[in-house]
Enzyme design. Structure first.
Site, short mmCIF file in Angstrom:
data_model
loop_
_atom_site.label_atom_id
_atom_site.label_comp_id
_atom_site.label_asym_id
_atom_site.label_seq_id
_atom_site.Cartn_x
_atom_site.Cartn_y
_atom_site.Cartn_z
N SER A 43 -43.15 59.10 -3.12
CA SER A 43 -43.05 59.75 -4.42
C SER A 43 -42.22 58.92 -5.40
CB SER A 43 -42.40 61.13 -4.24
OG SER A 43 -41.87 61.61 -5.45
N GLY A 44 -42.77 58.72 -6.59
CA GLY A 44 -42.01 58.02 -7.62
C GLY A 44 -40.76 58.77 -8.03
N LEU A 45 -40.86 60.09 -8.11
CA LEU A 45 -39.70 60.91 -8.43
C LEU A 45 -38.62 60.76 -7.37
CD1 LEU A 45 -38.14 63.14 -9.92
CD2 LEU A 45 -39.51 64.82 -8.66
N ASP A 55 -36.99 59.14 -13.58
CA ASP A 55 -38.38 58.88 -13.23
C ASP A 55 -39.14 58.41 -14.47
OD1 ASP A 55 -40.72 58.75 -11.78
OD2 ASP A 55 -41.13 60.89 -11.92
N ASP A 82 -47.01 56.56 -4.89
CA ASP A 82 -47.09 57.10 -6.24
C ASP A 82 -46.76 55.94 -7.18
OD1 ASP A 82 -46.83 58.41 -8.63
OD2 ASP A 82 -45.11 59.64 -8.04
N ASP A 84 -47.20 55.43 -10.35
CA ASP A 84 -47.05 55.70 -11.79
C ASP A 84 -48.28 55.21 -12.55
OD1 ASP A 84 -44.65 56.87 -11.20
OD2 ASP A 84 -43.45 55.12 -11.71
N GLU A 111 -51.71 56.90 -12.51
CA GLU A 111 -52.00 58.01 -13.44
C GLU A 111 -52.35 57.47 -14.82
OE1 GLU A 111 -47.78 59.74 -14.64
OE2 GLU A 111 -47.83 59.19 -12.51
N LYS A 117 -43.86 55.39 -18.01
CA LYS A 117 -44.25 56.80 -17.91
C LYS A 117 -43.02 57.70 -17.96
CE LYS A 117 -43.82 59.06 -14.48
NZ LYS A 117 -44.26 59.13 -13.05
N ASN A 119 -41.94 61.65 -16.29
CA ASN A 119 -42.38 62.64 -15.32
C ASN A 119 -43.21 63.72 -15.99
OD1 ASN A 119 -41.95 65.30 -13.66
ND2 ASN A 119 -41.47 63.61 -12.26
N SER A 120 -44.26 64.13 -15.32
CA SER A 120 -45.23 65.07 -15.90
C SER A 120 -44.63 66.42 -16.24
CB SER A 120 -46.40 65.27 -14.93
OG SER A 120 -47.06 64.05 -14.70
N ARG A 156 -55.15 59.40 -10.78
CA ARG A 156 -54.52 60.69 -11.10
C ARG A 156 -54.81 61.05 -12.55
NH1 ARG A 156 -48.12 61.88 -10.05
NH2 ARG A 156 -47.65 62.97 -11.99
N HIS A 187 -53.85 66.98 -11.46
CA HIS A 187 -52.49 67.49 -11.54
C HIS A 187 -52.43 68.67 -12.50
CE1 HIS A 187 -48.45 67.26 -10.39
NE2 HIS A 187 -47.95 66.44 -11.30
#
Length: 543
Positions: A43-45, A55, A82, A84, A111, A117, A119-120, A156, A187
């Site tokens: 996970s990038g986070l 992130d 992940d 990004d 993504e 980026k 975080n979403s 993504r 997502h």
């Protein structure tokens, strides 16, 4: 077993719904595999969080790859990164894919947002998306760069996050599939799975569908199966649980100023060693670490009180008196461990309970008041191995003396200070007579002990020095010491005998120890004057 890339491809193409779990370093990755998961989500986070950075691509892609290498080395299941936005344009994407393949990573998810980026879940609706053609070019560049046909690129789609709706999500997903994406990750940040399920229905299994139900976590898993979801990612739960556990443990220790309340509720140090593979290393050492000499051990004779030090040894033995802030015994143990000598046995007696030094094995001479050094040595005979150093516990010496002792090849080797007796420190009964005087111009001179005693004119001879209390026993020397002790035990006075008696017995039976001459750079602690000098010795010579 299939390669990691093939394993990931099988997870994505499975007839059922598969699950992978987030990990963020080698340890968490190993835990994921041990738990039974078939794959890992890097996970990038989580990778950013464990470094306490945001992130927002603040963790560079090279730093990410460095962490991934540890994760891949620690596991045998596939890792999906992940990735990004691919950390830049199509060219960055090509280089990323090549580097991931080199590190044994099975796939990457990118993504369709702009680099760098965000975080979403942080104002996702305000985040612009990459235009479709540009993102398709990035996917194609990644596919062209891979050398393993089974390496997977997951596209993504952030259309729902950005508020674009189902039609845009479908348009982008189809374009990415045609560009070569091996799977689509859809997502959503809603607490209900409505957007995802609507997409799954319209998507109709055109390509594997991947989801991340972090927000809609209460949705029954059976719903995902019914909608033909290929892969479910539990995306950040190990890093979150680790944070909660660390915060709780730190707070409890800080509040109680004690470890008592937490020690039984956290992983043991032994569990850490297990996860690190310590047992495997020990087995590997048996196969591969074929050292020219046997593993060295040490036996420290430390049963006496040190009566001449009076009040300083009222509640502790002499070896626990601090010199320049560190107990003498601690100094000896540290010196041995610095040379890779980790098997250290201490023969204790007076106030043995006060010996508080980690990294040693304690054996007790319960008759310390009525016995001498040889009785203490007998208590630790099982610790005298193929290569063992026996020494007095009140000894301070320069490191080079130990280095030289380990470097010489002799079954029995005694360290003798050839300085004039009025200059040398040490026990009065350790005066040494040798078959040759110290020739300081000769390296590793072959001289042997003739006698160790308290007599300053033994047989009318001038002393050659003083034995400092260091004896190395190796190879055939171990059997010689055994024979010597057996012979001495027949003497009624054996219980009071000291190490000089053993040295003299070895000489008499034809096993005279070889001599390693030194000139100073050592001392022992017999009285208050010695203790005053010891602090300067320790600080000045890093003893």
């Amino acid at each position: 077993m299939n390669s990691k890339t093939t394993q990931l491809r099988h997870l994505l193409s499975s007839d059922g719904t598969e699950f992978i779990m987030e990990a963020h370093n080698g340890l968490s990755a190993r835990i994921v595999e041990e738990t039974g998961f078939k794959g890992i989500w890097a996970s990038g986070l989580a990778l950013s969080a464990q470094h306490a950075v945001r992130d927002n691509n603040e963790l560079s892609w090279t730093q990410v790859v460095d962490v991934l290498e540890f994760m891949a080395d620690a596991t045998s299941i596939p890792i999906l990164l992940d990735g990004d936005t691919g950390y830049g344009d199509f060219n960055n994407m090509r280089r990323l894919v090549r580097k991931l393949e080199q590190r044994g990573i099975a796939g990457v998810c990118i993504e369709d947002k702009l680099f760098p980026k965000t975080n979403s879940f942080i104002q996702g609706e305000r985040q612009p998306l990459e235009d479709v053609e540009t993102f398709c070019g990035k996917i194609q560049a990644g596919k062209d760069a891979q050398s393993d046909d089974d390496f997977c690129i997951v596209a993504r789609v952030e259309a729902f996050i950005a508020g674009w709706g189902l039609d845009e999500a479908l348009r982008r997903a189809e374009a990415y599939r045609e560009a070569g994406a091996d799977a689509i990750l859809m997502h959503s940040k809603l607490s209900r799975p409505d957007e995802i399920l609507a997409f799954a229905t319209e998507w109709a299994d055109r390509a594997p569908l991947v989801i991340v139900p972090t927000k809609y976590y209460s949705t029954p898993t059976e719903v995902f199966r019914q909608h033909r979801v290929s892969l479910v990612i539990w995306a950040n739960h190990l890093i979150r649980s680790a944070i909660s556990a660390m915060q709780d443990t730190a707070a409890r220790i800080q509040a109680s100023e004690s470890l008592v309340d937490v020690e039984g509720q956290i992983a043991t140090v032994a569990e850490i060693f297990r996860l690190q593979g310590a047992d495997e290393l020990l087995e590997a050492e048996k196969r591969y670490a074929r050292s020219a000499r046997a593993e060295t051990s040490a036996v420290i004779l430390a049963a006496s009180r040190g009566q001449a030090l009076r009040e300083l040894t009222r509640e502790r033995p002499k070896v626990m008196i601090p010199v320049a802030g560190k107990p003498v015994l601690r100094r000896l143990v540290d010196k041995f461990k610095a040379q890779g000598i980790n098997d250290v046995t201490v023969v204790a007696g007076y106030r043995s309970e006060a010996i508080d030094v980690q990294g040693v094995r304690i054996v007790e001479n319960g008759d310390w008041e009525e016995t001498g050094e040889l009785a203490s040595l007998v208590c630790a005979l099982d610790a005298v191995g193929p290569d063992t150093i026996v020494l007095y516990g009140d000894l301070l010496f320069r490191t080079y003396i130990l280095n030289n002792l380990l470097d010489w090849d002799a079954p029995l080797l005694a360290v003798v200070d050839s300085s004039p007796l009025d200059q040398a420190q040490g026990n009065t009964n350790d005066i040494a007579y040798c078959n040759a005087r110290d020739d300081r111009a000769m390296y590793q001179q072959r001289a042997f002990l003739d006698r160790v005693c308290a007599d300053r004119d033994w047989q009318g001879r001038e002393p050659d020095g003083r034995w400092i209390g260091l004896l190395r026993i190796s190879g055939d020397g171990r059997d010689a010491v055994g024979r010597g002790l057996d012979a001495l035990r027949a003497d009624p006075g054996f219980p009071r005998m000291g190490m000089p008696d053993l040295l003299n017995q070895l000489i008499e039976q034809g096993d005279a120890p070889q001599v390693q001459y030194i000139t100073g750079h050592w001392m022992d602690l017999n009285n208050h004057d010695d203790l005053q000098r010891a602090a300067g010795f320790a600080q000045g010579h890093r003893s």
